[in-house]
Motif scaffolding. Structure first.
Motif, PDB file in Angstrom:
ATOM      1  N   PHE A  44      66.899  59.294 -87.592  1.00  0.00           N
ATOM      2  CA  PHE A  44      65.622  59.333 -86.893  1.00  0.00           C
ATOM      3  C   PHE A  44      65.762  60.055 -85.558  1.00  0.00           C
ATOM      4  CE2 PHE A  44      63.023  56.678 -89.499  1.00  0.00           C
ATOM      5  CZ  PHE A  44      63.909  55.840 -90.147  1.00  0.00           C
ATOM      6  N   GLU A  45      64.750  60.829 -85.239  1.00  0.00           N
ATOM      7  CA  GLU A  45      64.617  61.426 -83.911  1.00  0.00           C
ATOM      8  C   GLU A  45      63.333  60.865 -83.319  1.00  0.00           C
ATOM      9  OE1 GLU A  45      64.406  65.644 -84.364  1.00  0.00           O
ATOM     10  OE2 GLU A  45      66.471  65.828 -85.065  1.00  0.00           O
ATOM     11  N   CYS A  46      63.440  59.931 -82.423  1.00  0.00           N
ATOM     12  CA  CYS A  46      62.256  59.304 -81.827  1.00  0.00           C
ATOM     13  C   CYS A  46      62.038  59.892 -80.442  1.00  0.00           C
ATOM     14  CB  CYS A  46      62.434  57.795 -81.762  1.00  0.00           C
ATOM     15  SG  CYS A  46      62.526  57.036 -83.386  1.00  0.00           S
ATOM     16  N   SER A  47      61.358  61.022 -80.412  1.00  0.00           N
ATOM     17  CA  SER A  47      61.091  61.674 -79.132  1.00  0.00           C
ATOM     18  C   SER A  47      59.729  62.366 -79.150  1.00  0.00           C
ATOM     19  CB  SER A  47      62.192  62.679 -78.812  1.00  0.00           C
ATOM     20  OG  SER A  47      62.287  63.646 -79.838  1.00  0.00           O
ATOM     21  N   TYR A  48      58.802  61.824 -79.930  1.00  0.00           N
ATOM     22  CA  TYR A  48      57.496  62.446 -80.089  1.00  0.00           C
ATOM     23  C   TYR A  48      56.393  61.518 -79.590  1.00  0.00           C
ATOM     24  CZ  TYR A  48      60.319  65.493 -82.926  1.00  0.00           C
ATOM     25  OH  TYR A  48      61.293  66.342 -83.342  1.00  0.00           O
ATOM     26  N   THR A  49      55.395  62.126 -78.946  1.00  0.00           N
ATOM     27  CA  THR A  49      54.292  61.342 -78.393  1.00  0.00           C
ATOM     28  C   THR A  49      53.074  61.330 -79.302  1.00  0.00           C
ATOM     29  OG1 THR A  49      53.568  63.275 -77.147  1.00  0.00           O
ATOM     30  CG2 THR A  49      55.017  61.724 -76.004  1.00  0.00           C
ATOM     31  N   SER A  50      53.072  62.169 -80.356  1.00  0.00           N
ATOM     32  CA  SER A  50      51.950  62.178 -81.289  1.00  0.00           C
ATOM     33  C   SER A  50      52.433  62.592 -82.674  1.00  0.00           C
ATOM     34  CB  SER A  50      50.859  63.139 -80.817  1.00  0.00           C
ATOM     35  OG  SER A  50      51.309  64.473 -80.941  1.00  0.00           O
ATOM     36  N   ILE A  51      51.634  62.240 -83.675  1.00  0.00           N
ATOM     37  CA  ILE A  51      51.944  62.640 -85.054  1.00  0.00           C
ATOM     38  C   ILE A  51      51.900  64.164 -85.178  1.00  0.00           C
ATOM     39  CG2 ILE A  51      51.075  62.582 -87.427  1.00  0.00           C
ATOM     40  CD1 ILE A  51      52.468  60.032 -86.819  1.00  0.00           C
ATOM     41  N   ALA A  52      50.916  64.803 -84.540  1.00  0.00           N
ATOM     42  CA  ALA A  52      50.799  66.268 -84.614  1.00  0.00           C
ATOM     43  C   ALA A  52      52.039  66.953 -84.046  1.00  0.00           C
ATOM     44  CB  ALA A  52      49.547  66.725 -83.868  1.00  0.00           C
ATOM     45  N   GLN A  53      52.528  66.456 -82.941  1.00  0.00           N
ATOM     46  CA  GLN A  53      53.743  67.019 -82.328  1.00  0.00           C
ATOM     47  C   GLN A  53      54.925  66.861 -83.277  1.00  0.00           C
ATOM     48  OE1 GLN A  53      55.392  64.788 -79.039  1.00  0.00           O
ATOM     49  NE2 GLN A  53      55.948  66.659 -77.959  1.00  0.00           N
ATOM     50  N   CYS A  54      55.033  65.711 -83.894  1.00  0.00           N
ATOM     51  CA  CYS A  54      56.123  65.448 -84.839  1.00  0.00           C
ATOM     52  C   CYS A  54      56.003  66.335 -86.075  1.00  0.00           C
ATOM     53  CB  CYS A  54      56.107  63.968 -85.227  1.00  0.00           C
ATOM     54  SG  CYS A  54      57.339  63.521 -86.444  1.00  0.00           S
ATOM     55  N   GLN A  55      54.781  66.473 -86.597  1.00  0.00           N
ATOM     56  CA  GLN A  55      54.580  67.287 -87.796  1.00  0.00           C
ATOM     57  C   GLN A  55      54.927  68.748 -87.559  1.00  0.00           C
ATOM     58  OE1 GLN A  55      50.524  66.209 -88.652  1.00  0.00           O
ATOM     59  NE2 GLN A  55      51.151  64.698 -90.192  1.00  0.00           N
ATOM     60  N   ALA A  56      54.703  69.240 -86.357  1.00  0.00           N
ATOM     61  CA  ALA A  56      55.088  70.613 -86.045  1.00  0.00           C
ATOM     62  C   ALA A  56      56.605  70.771 -86.133  1.00  0.00           C
ATOM     63  CB  ALA A  56      54.592  70.992 -84.654  1.00  0.00           C
ATOM     64  N   SER A  57      57.329  69.756 -85.711  1.00  0.00           N
ATOM     65  CA  SER A  57      58.788  69.801 -85.782  1.00  0.00           C
ATOM     66  C   SER A  57      59.291  69.590 -87.210  1.00  0.00           C
ATOM     67  CB  SER A  57      59.383  68.734 -84.860  1.00  0.00           C
ATOM     68  OG  SER A  57      60.774  68.784 -84.875  1.00  0.00           O
ATOM     69  N   ALA A  58      58.557  68.830 -87.994  1.00  0.00           N
ATOM     70  CA  ALA A  58      58.971  68.534 -89.369  1.00  0.00           C
ATOM     71  C   ALA A  58      58.684  69.687 -90.323  1.00  0.00           C
ATOM     72  CB  ALA A  58      58.260  67.277 -89.863  1.00  0.00           C
ATOM     73  N   SER A  59      57.800  70.599 -89.934  1.00  0.00           N
ATOM     74  CA  SER A  59      57.380  71.683 -90.805  1.00  0.00           C
ATOM     75  C   SER A  59      58.568  72.508 -91.302  1.00  0.00           C
ATOM     76  CB  SER A  59      56.406  72.591 -90.058  1.00  0.00           C
ATOM     77  OG  SER A  59      55.991  73.651 -90.876  1.00  0.00           O
ATOM     78  N   GLY A  60      58.681  72.636 -92.620  1.00  0.00           N
ATOM     79  CA  GLY A  60      59.744  73.433 -93.220  1.00  0.00           C
ATOM     80  C   GLY A  60      61.074  72.724 -93.330  1.00  0.00           C
ATOM     81  N   ARG A  61      61.111  71.464 -92.973  1.00  0.00           N
ATOM     82  CA  ARG A  61      62.359  70.696 -93.039  1.00  0.00           C
ATOM     83  C   ARG A  61      62.207  69.549 -94.032  1.00  0.00           C
ATOM     84  NH1 ARG A  61      63.500  69.041 -86.889  1.00  0.00           N
ATOM     85  NH2 ARG A  61      65.461  68.320 -87.726  1.00  0.00           N
ATOM     86  N   ALA A  62      63.309  69.012 -94.464  1.00  0.00           N
ATOM     87  CA  ALA A  62      63.287  67.808 -95.282  1.00  0.00           C
ATOM     88  C   ALA A  62      63.136  66.628 -94.332  1.00  0.00           C
ATOM     89  CB  ALA A  62      64.565  67.688 -96.098  1.00  0.00           C
ATOM     90  N   ALA A  63      61.891  66.402 -93.912  1.00  0.00           N
ATOM     91  CA  ALA A  63      61.637  65.379 -92.899  1.00  0.00           C
ATOM     92  C   ALA A  63      60.215  64.870 -93.024  1.00  0.00           C
ATOM     93  CB  ALA A  63      61.868  65.946 -91.507  1.00  0.00           C
TER      94      ALA A  63
END
Length: 88
Positions: A44-63
Protein backbone atom coordinates in the motif's frame (compact mmCIF):
# COMPACT_ATOMS: atom_id res chain seq x y z
CA UNK A 1 11.30 -38.95 23.75
CA UNK A 2 7.92 -37.28 23.39
CA UNK A 3 9.28 -34.00 24.79
CA UNK A 4 12.13 -34.06 22.27
CA UNK A 5 9.72 -34.56 19.35
CA UNK A 6 7.49 -31.74 20.60
CA UNK A 7 10.50 -29.45 20.97
CA UNK A 8 11.64 -30.20 17.41
CA UNK A 9 8.12 -29.60 16.08
CA UNK A 10 7.85 -26.32 17.98
CA UNK A 11 11.24 -25.13 16.72
CA UNK A 12 10.29 -26.06 13.14
CA UNK A 13 7.02 -24.18 13.42
CA UNK A 14 8.73 -21.05 14.73
CA UNK A 15 11.46 -21.13 12.09
CA UNK A 16 9.09 -21.73 9.17
CA UNK A 17 6.63 -18.98 10.09
CA UNK A 18 6.48 -16.12 7.60
CA UNK A 19 7.59 -12.74 8.90
CA UNK A 20 4.71 -10.42 9.64
CA UNK A 21 4.61 -6.96 8.16
CA UNK A 22 4.08 -3.79 10.10
CA UNK A 23 1.08 -1.58 9.55
CA UNK A 24 1.31 -0.13 6.04
CA UNK A 25 -1.54 2.36 6.26
CA UNK A 26 -0.60 5.98 6.91
CA UNK A 27 -3.34 7.45 9.15
CA UNK A 28 -2.70 10.95 7.75
CA UNK A 29 -4.21 10.23 4.31
CA UNK A 30 -7.75 9.05 3.51
CA UNK A 31 -6.93 7.13 0.30
CA UNK A 32 -4.41 4.36 -0.36
CA UNK A 33 -3.08 2.87 -3.58
CA UNK A 34 -2.88 -0.93 -3.42
CA UNK A 35 -0.11 -1.98 -5.82
CA UNK A 36 0.22 -5.63 -6.90
CA UNK A 37 3.71 -7.04 -7.43
CA UNK A 38 2.32 -10.34 -8.65
CA UNK A 39 -0.79 -12.46 -8.10
CA UNK A 40 -0.14 -12.82 -4.36
CA UNK A 41 2.10 -9.99 -3.16
CA UNK A 42 1.01 -6.39 -2.84
CA UNK A 43 1.74 -3.26 -0.86
CA UNK A 44 0.00 0.00 0.00
CA UNK A 45 1.00 3.58 -0.70
CA UNK A 46 -1.11 5.77 1.55
CA UNK A 47 -0.24 9.27 0.45
CA UNK A 48 -3.33 10.43 -1.43
CA UNK A 49 -5.90 13.03 -0.42
CA UNK A 50 -8.57 12.01 -2.94
CA UNK A 51 -9.71 9.05 -5.02
CA UNK A 52 -9.11 11.06 -8.23
CA UNK A 53 -5.51 11.77 -7.22
CA UNK A 54 -4.97 8.09 -6.46
CA UNK A 55 -6.60 6.94 -9.71
CA UNK A 56 -4.25 9.16 -11.70
CA UNK A 57 -1.33 7.36 -10.08
CA UNK A 58 -2.92 3.93 -10.54
CA UNK A 59 -3.53 4.46 -14.26
CA UNK A 60 -1.68 1.88 -16.34
CA UNK A 61 -0.46 -0.05 -13.32
CA UNK A 62 -1.58 -3.22 -11.61
CA UNK A 63 -3.11 -1.21 -8.79
CA UNK A 64 -6.37 -0.03 -7.29
CA UNK A 65 -7.45 2.75 -4.96
CA UNK A 66 -8.94 1.89 -1.59
CA UNK A 67 -10.26 3.90 1.32
CA UNK A 68 -7.78 3.98 4.20
CA UNK A 69 -9.48 2.14 7.10
CA UNK A 70 -7.08 3.76 9.58
CA UNK A 71 -7.51 7.36 8.45
CA UNK A 72 -7.48 9.59 11.52
CA UNK A 73 -10.24 12.07 10.77
CA UNK A 74 -9.47 15.56 12.03
CA UNK A 75 -11.37 16.36 15.17
CA UNK A 76 -14.13 18.93 14.71
CA UNK A 77 -13.19 22.38 15.86
CA UNK A 78 -15.45 23.57 18.57
CA UNK A 79 -16.82 27.08 18.48
CA UNK A 80 -16.41 29.60 21.24
CA UNK A 81 -17.53 28.32 24.60
CA UNK A 82 -20.54 29.92 26.09
CA UNK A 83 -20.90 30.41 29.79
CA UNK A 84 -23.90 28.87 31.45
CA UNK A 85 -25.99 31.01 33.67
CA UNK A 86 -27.15 29.32 36.82
CA UNK A 87 -30.57 30.14 38.13
CA UNK A 88 -30.77 30.86 41.83
Amino acid sequence: MRIFVLAVLAAGTVLSAAPSQAQTYDPNYPVCLQVYDDMVHYYFECSYTSIAQCQASASGRAAQCVVNPYFAKPSPKSGPRQKRRHKH
